[in-house]
Design an enzyme around this catalytic site. Structure first.
Site, short mmCIF file in Angstrom:
data_model
loop_
_atom_site.label_atom_id
_atom_site.label_comp_id
_atom_site.label_asym_id
_atom_site.label_seq_id
_atom_site.Cartn_x
_atom_site.Cartn_y
_atom_site.Cartn_z
N ASP A 174 48.04 32.12 -4.90
CA ASP A 174 48.22 31.49 -3.59
C ASP A 174 48.78 30.09 -3.73
O ASP A 174 48.88 29.55 -4.84
CB ASP A 174 46.90 31.49 -2.80
CG ASP A 174 45.69 31.15 -3.67
OD1 ASP A 174 45.87 30.59 -4.75
OD2 ASP A 174 44.57 31.48 -3.26
N ASP A 202 32.86 31.51 1.80
CA ASP A 202 32.94 32.41 2.96
C ASP A 202 33.39 33.82 2.57
O ASP A 202 33.67 34.65 3.43
CB ASP A 202 33.89 31.83 4.03
CG ASP A 202 35.33 31.73 3.55
OD1 ASP A 202 35.63 32.09 2.38
OD2 ASP A 202 36.20 31.29 4.35
N HIS A 246 36.08 34.66 0.73
CA HIS A 246 37.51 34.94 0.53
C HIS A 246 37.83 35.16 -0.94
O HIS A 246 37.16 34.61 -1.81
CB HIS A 246 38.40 33.83 1.13
CG HIS A 246 38.36 32.52 0.44
ND1 HIS A 246 38.22 31.31 1.10
CD2 HIS A 246 38.48 32.17 -0.88
CE1 HIS A 246 38.26 30.32 0.23
NE2 HIS A 246 38.41 30.80 -0.97
N GLU A 299 40.99 34.97 4.20
CA GLU A 299 39.80 34.47 4.89
C GLU A 299 39.13 35.61 5.68
O GLU A 299 39.74 36.66 5.90
CB GLU A 299 40.21 33.34 5.84
CG GLU A 299 40.84 32.13 5.14
CD GLU A 299 39.83 31.28 4.37
OE1 GLU A 299 38.75 31.78 4.01
OE2 GLU A 299 40.15 30.11 4.11
C1 F6R Z 1 42.43 29.85 -5.82
C2 F6R Z 1 41.89 30.92 -4.98
C3 F6R Z 1 40.60 30.75 -4.24
C4 F6R Z 1 39.48 30.21 -5.13
C5 F6R Z 1 38.19 30.09 -4.32
C6 F6R Z 1 37.08 29.50 -5.14
O1 F6R Z 1 43.69 30.24 -6.35
O2 F6R Z 1 42.53 31.91 -4.85
O3 F6R Z 1 40.21 32.00 -3.73
O4 F6R Z 1 39.29 31.07 -6.21
O5 F6R Z 1 38.43 29.27 -3.19
O6 F6R Z 1 37.39 28.18 -5.49
P1 F6R Z 1 36.59 27.42 -6.62
O7 F6R Z 1 36.82 28.18 -7.89
O8 F6R Z 1 37.23 26.06 -6.67
O9 F6R Z 1 35.17 27.42 -6.21
#
Ligand code: F6R
Length: 260
Positions: free
Chosen positions: A66, A135, A137, A142
């Protein structure tokens, strides 16, 4: 889903082992890379193996999950910049081998569908590294995301912007409102999903992902339908799992710990 509960060091070692096997066994491996905090210890371990044991990424192609919309690649928090800093610049990827979404593209819809085509043309992703949001995702799909979605523009949930404000001087207003993200359907086409979650703030999302009903309200639950999904969590992230003792017992008695 296979659930492995271990400390951060063991989790990183296990994921690095799986990636190393792929790199050594496959002549043209395709990796899926996540950003954020969760994979950082894995990237450190891969870098260590590159420097000390000659693990090479020269034949690897990679696709990022992403990207924020509106941040140029040069912005310190653009995911392109983050992955360059945390992994790409530390190992020996060939030039242009790591693909990312262009959050500055004039036509974000075309950039998204081109990305799905590029993944398909590369033969699909062999091993996709994932983190999970509080949440539920994965990538930036989301709550409410179609479980069959393709790469597309999404609006970030307010909770995600709050969670990621730590990367933007703690200021939620600086976190972009939109992103480009691989869809859940895109992610589900990867041949092996490897999700890492650590910390008590992930406990509810981990419980829902592994043990909850499949629902777009907890997008990561779609992984329950994947034939080869591995979830690696520390004790804190595992603290709400109803079957935590069972997962620990299963892993302790696993015949071949290296294989997942
Ligand atoms: C990042 C991504 C997000 C993160 C998620 C957790 O490329 O795709 O889904 O993996 O927001 O973020 P962290 O690892 O910072 O807790």
């Amino acid at each position: 889903m296979e659930v492995i509960i271990a400390d951060d060091h063991e989790l990183a070692t296990l994921v690095a082992d799986a990636i190393e096997r792929l790199l050594r066994d496959d002549s043209a491996p395709v990796l899926g890379l996540a950003t954020g905090s969760s994979p950082l210890s894995v990237y450190d371990e891969l870098t260590r193996r590159h420097e000390r044991q000659g693990l090479s990424f020269a034949e690897v192609r990679a696709f990022m999950l992403d990207e924020y919309v509106g941040l140029p690649a040069s912005h310190p928090q653009s995911y392109r910049n983050v992955i360059d800093t945390e992994l790409v610049s530390r190992v020996d990827f060939a030039e242009d081998a790591v693909h990312g979404l262009d959050g500055m593209a004039e036509d974000l819809v075309a950039a998204s569908s081109d990305y799905d085509h590029a993944i398909a043309e590369a033969g699909g992703i062999d091993l996709q590294i994932l983190g999970i949001g509080t949440d539920g995702h994965i990538a930036f799909n989301e709550p409410g995301s179609s479980l069959a979605s393709r790469t597309r523009v999404k609006t970030l949930a307010h909770q995600t912007r709050i969670d990621n404000a730590r990367f933007f001087d703690g200021n939620v207003d600086r976190v972009p409102q939109h992103c480009l993200t691989q869809g859940l359907g895109t992610i589900m086409e990867a041949r092996h999903l490897v999700l890492i979650a650590t910390g008590g703030h992930k406990a509810e999302a981990v419980h829902q992902m592994v043990e909850g009903p499949i629902s777009s309200m907890w997008p990561a639950t779609v992984m329950q339908m994947h034939p080869h999904a591995t979830v690696l969590v520390d004790d804190a992230a595992a603290s709400r799992l109803q079957l935590g003792d069972y997962y620990r017992q299963t892993y302790a008695s696993k015949l071949d710990k290296e294989r997942f």
